[in-house]
Design an enzyme around this catalytic site. Structure first.
Site, PDB file in Angstrom:
ATOM      1  N   PRO A   9      -9.135   6.344   0.556  1.00 46.30           N
ATOM      2  CA  PRO A   9     -10.413   5.628   0.574  1.00 46.30           C
ATOM      3  C   PRO A   9     -10.364   4.389  -0.315  1.00 46.30           C
ATOM      4  O   PRO A   9      -9.891   4.440  -1.447  1.00 46.30           O
ATOM      5  CB  PRO A   9     -11.389   6.674   0.009  1.00 46.30           C
ATOM      6  CG  PRO A   9     -10.757   7.990   0.311  1.00 46.30           C
ATOM      7  CD  PRO A   9      -9.279   7.756   0.195  1.00 46.30           C
ATOM      8  N   GLU A  10     -10.841   3.262   0.232  1.00 46.42           N
ATOM      9  CA  GLU A  10     -10.885   2.019  -0.512  1.00 46.42           C
ATOM     10  C   GLU A  10     -12.344   1.659  -0.772  1.00 46.42           C
ATOM     11  O   GLU A  10     -13.246   2.457  -0.512  1.00 46.42           O
ATOM     12  CB  GLU A  10     -10.127   0.932   0.243  1.00 46.42           C
ATOM     13  CG  GLU A  10      -8.653   1.265   0.436  1.00 46.42           C
ATOM     14  CD  GLU A  10      -7.847   0.164   1.103  1.00 46.42           C
ATOM     15  OE1 GLU A  10      -8.365  -0.957   1.244  1.00 46.42           O
ATOM     16  OE2 GLU A  10      -6.689   0.427   1.476  1.00 46.42           O
TER      17      GLU A  10
END
Length: 276
Positions: free
Chosen positions: A2-3
């Site tokens: 996840p960014e």
């Protein structure tokens, strides 16, 4: 992993269900995440009211008045909000559901993390001075992240612009996917040395980064492997990729071939015809 868009999407998804609520209980099923979950967390949190839910870089910060609960999704983590259900049909925890935050209305915030690289930590002091946050760069969607600042920060740097964008001391949250996409939109080759880029090109790059991240947030982030929203649904930004994951395929802009290379153990994707 996840960014920023995925973490921002999660933050926006969970905040309305948590803000202003009283914490009734904490369940720790597996404390051995990237750092051990504090064993006294149930005592520290029970009876506290969640005053705010915000994001800093890829960290979610729950302000509980007497301190801050720090959450990180790691490589494979996701947070889900389980709304109150009939007592006769509760949603049973699955494998890798390591942590539950239970509110007084029986809403549950549940951390699912198969690889256990996420984090659940507690900090009672100034959150800006926490070791994980103290050296972080500016948020990319704020006015603090601008061409003048990035130009000054990169003078003399020999690192590539792609690796520079992924340095959290330069700017937070621009991970591998969105660095690739923004560099394409700005027409900059990921191999170019950061210190050789001029102010004009940095203006275009700043605009491309902000535009890419905003589009990704609007699309709910990218669903690669394990990421889902707080309600269990996937993100859809991967359908808009220009270059990421498209090595060997035709460029959507010039019909050239997208190349894939390794930079700092991560894959970079770019179009030689469009990016110089």
């Amino acid at each position: 992993m996840p960014e920023l868009p995925e973490v921002e999407t999660t933050c926006r998804g969970i905040a309305p269900h948590l803000t202003g609520k009283l914490i009734a209980n904490v369940i720790i099923r597996n404390a051995m995440l990237r750092w051990p979950i504090p064993h006294d967390l149930p005592e520290l949190l029970s009876g506290s009211t969640i005053q705010a839910v915000v994001r800093r870089a890829k960290y979610l910060l729950l302000d509980c008045g007497r301190g801050i609960l720090i959450l990180h999704l790691g490589m494979s983590g996701s947070l889900r909000v389980l709304l109150p259900r009939l007592a006769q049909s509760p949603e049973l925890p699955r494998k890798h559901d390591h942590f539950d935050l239970i509110l007084n209305d029986q809403t549950i915030l549940r951390l699912h993390d198969p690889r256990r690289f996420g984090a659940v930590l507690w900090h009672a002091g100034n959150i800006a001075q926490h070791p994980l946050l103290t050296n972080l760069g500016p948020e990319p969607l704020t006015a603090d992240f601008n061409a003048q600042r990035l130009f000054a920060r990169t003078r003399g740097l020999r690192a590539s612009i792609k690796q520079t964008l992924m340095n959290n001391q330069v700017v937070v949250g621009v991970g591998n996917i969105y660095a690739n996409e923004a560099l394409f939109l700005a027409g900059i080759n990921p191999k170019v040395t950061a210190g050789r880029i001029g102010k004009g090109r940095y203006e275009r790059l700043i605009q491309a980064i902000k535009h890419t991240l905003q589009l990704a947030i609007e699309a709910g982030g990218s669903s690669l492997r394990d990421f889902v929203h707080s309600d269990g649904t996937p993100g859809y930004f991967q359908q808009q990729y220009w270059v990421y994951g498209r090595g060997g395929k035709q460029c959507k802009q010039c019909a050239g071939v997208i190349k894939q290379i390794k930079q700092g153990q991560r894959s970079s994707f770019y179009c030689p015809g469009c990016q110089h």
